[in-house]
Design a protein around this motif. Structure first.
Motif, mmCIF file in Angstrom:
data_model
loop_
_atom_site.group_PDB
_atom_site.id
_atom_site.type_symbol
_atom_site.label_atom_id
_atom_site.label_comp_id
_atom_site.label_asym_id
_atom_site.label_seq_id
_atom_site.Cartn_x
_atom_site.Cartn_y
_atom_site.Cartn_z
ATOM 1 N N ILE A 91 27.432 -29.696 -36.027
ATOM 2 C CA ILE A 91 25.996 -29.926 -36.203
ATOM 3 C C ILE A 91 25.214 -29.724 -34.913
ATOM 4 O O ILE A 91 24.011 -29.972 -34.876
ATOM 5 N N GLY A 92 25.887 -29.273 -33.868
ATOM 6 C CA GLY A 92 25.184 -28.993 -32.617
ATOM 7 C C GLY A 92 26.008 -29.371 -31.407
ATOM 8 O O GLY A 92 26.764 -30.350 -31.435
ATOM 9 N N ASP A 93 25.852 -28.607 -30.332
ATOM 10 C CA ASP A 93 26.590 -28.894 -29.100
ATOM 11 C C ASP A 93 26.210 -30.256 -28.519
ATOM 12 O O ASP A 93 26.999 -30.868 -27.791
ATOM 13 N N PHE A 106 28.573 -22.429 -37.592
ATOM 14 C CA PHE A 106 27.695 -21.412 -37.009
ATOM 15 C C PHE A 106 26.697 -21.981 -36.005
ATOM 16 O O PHE A 106 25.976 -21.225 -35.353
ATOM 17 N N LEU A 107 26.668 -23.317 -35.845
ATOM 18 C CA LEU A 107 25.775 -23.914 -34.855
ATOM 19 C C LEU A 107 26.459 -24.117 -33.501
ATOM 20 O O LEU A 107 25.837 -24.655 -32.572
ATOM 21 N N ILE A 108 27.716 -23.702 -33.371
ATOM 22 C CA ILE A 108 28.348 -23.734 -32.052
ATOM 23 C C ILE A 108 27.529 -22.856 -31.104
ATOM 24 O O ILE A 108 27.195 -21.718 -31.439
ATOM 25 N N GLY A 109 27.219 -23.395 -29.947
ATOM 26 C CA GLY A 109 26.356 -22.667 -29.022
ATOM 27 C C GLY A 109 26.997 -22.387 -27.681
ATOM 28 O O GLY A 109 28.191 -22.641 -27.460
ATOM 29 N N TRP A 141 16.756 -22.437 -35.077
ATOM 30 C CA TRP A 141 15.999 -23.234 -34.107
ATOM 31 C C TRP A 141 15.651 -24.595 -34.702
ATOM 32 O O TRP A 141 15.817 -25.633 -34.043
ATOM 33 N N LEU A 142 15.177 -24.597 -35.943
ATOM 34 C CA LEU A 142 14.809 -25.854 -36.597
ATOM 35 C C LEU A 142 16.023 -26.769 -36.767
ATOM 36 O O LEU A 142 15.945 -27.974 -36.513
ATOM 37 N N LEU A 143 17.163 -26.191 -37.190
ATOM 38 C CA LEU A 143 18.371 -26.990 -37.395
ATOM 39 C C LEU A 143 18.813 -27.657 -36.100
ATOM 40 O O LEU A 143 19.209 -28.824 -36.089
ATOM 41 N N ARG A 144 18.754 -26.900 -35.010
ATOM 42 C CA ARG A 144 19.207 -27.441 -33.720
ATOM 43 C C ARG A 144 18.274 -28.520 -33.179
ATOM 44 O O ARG A 144 18.671 -29.314 -32.317
ATOM 45 N N HIS A 145 17.031 -28.557 -33.667
ATOM 46 C CA HIS A 145 16.066 -29.519 -33.146
ATOM 47 C C HIS A 145 15.790 -30.672 -34.114
ATOM 48 O O HIS A 145 14.948 -31.532 -33.821
#
Length: 240
Positions: A46-48, A81-84, A138-142
């Protein structure tokens, strides 16, 4: 020697898979020039900025392998796919685009996660286009962490339910799509995961012999493709 794996779906609830992966990093992968992970490395991401102690331990183990001299490459799957870049930099790995052409033992090889080959799954393809849109990413990460957690659980639950209802043909690759993609990238070998159906398929691309190598998922046992002077060898191995 080069190793390729995919679809580990790492999660705390499956310590057997985690142990098998760590054993690979500490053993066989130390002898490899490179290790490629072609998507769905984690069951969910869900995000780094939301890394748990479990995910951090995986990251640290990857860094140790990278520091030992083995090149590490990671491709997004439909689950992670949210791996950054933050994770990749910490783990010492390079994030690959999907699709990506690389040279393995002097042969041009097309690497993919594999989900974009499943074009008959119209509903999934629509959802994929929506989620992978730069604005959506961008929205998902924020989004707040709590919202991302709820959304991830919802998407995983819906995905499992829908997959059970779909025919095997719909959730597998579209046969006509494979030679089209391979021809577009001028390759005769394609390696992908996603479908959880490990096999080596022979086909023709522009009148020439070609092959599609499908990596296996890590569930009851692990799978790896080894590429060396003897060729491409796809084989399972048991969990420790």
């Amino acid at each position: 020697m080069i190793l390729l794996i995919s679809d580990l779906h790492l999660q705390e609830e499956r310590p057997d898979i985690t142990r098998a992966f760590l054993d690979l990093l500490e053993g066989r992968a130390r002898q490899a020039k490179a290790l490629y992970i072609l998507g769905d490395f984690f069951e969910a991401w869900i995000g780094d900025d939301a890394m748990t102690a479990f995910e951090q331990s995986i990251c640290q183990a990857m860094r140790r392998l990278s520091d030992s001299g083995t090149a590490l490459y990671l491709m997004h799957g439909n689950r992670d796919f949210l791996i950054g870049q933050a994770f990749c930099e910490a783990a010492g790995c390079t994030l690959l685009s999907d699709p990506c052409v690389v040279e393995l033992e002097a042969e041009r090889v097309l690497l993919m996660h594999g989900d974009t080959l499943c074009t008959r799954d119209v509903g999934y393809m629509k959802m994929r286009r929506l989620l992978r849109n730069p604005l959506s990413l961008w929205l998902l990460r924020h989004l707040p962490l709590s919202v991302r957690l709820k959304l991830a659980r919802k998407l995983r639950s819906e995905s499992r339910a829908q997959t059970r209802m779909k025919s095997t043909e719909i959730v597998d690759v579209t046969p006509e799509e494979v030679p089209k993609v391979m021809a577009a990238h001028d390759v005769r070998t394609l390696v992908h995961g996603h479908t959880h159906r490990p096999a080596i398929h022979k086909l023709m691309v522009d009148g020439e012999p070609a092959r599609r190598i499908v990596l296996g998922d890590w569930d009851k046992r692990a799978w790896a493709l080894q590429v060396d002077a003897q060729g491409f060898q796809l084989a399972p191995f048991e969990f420790p």
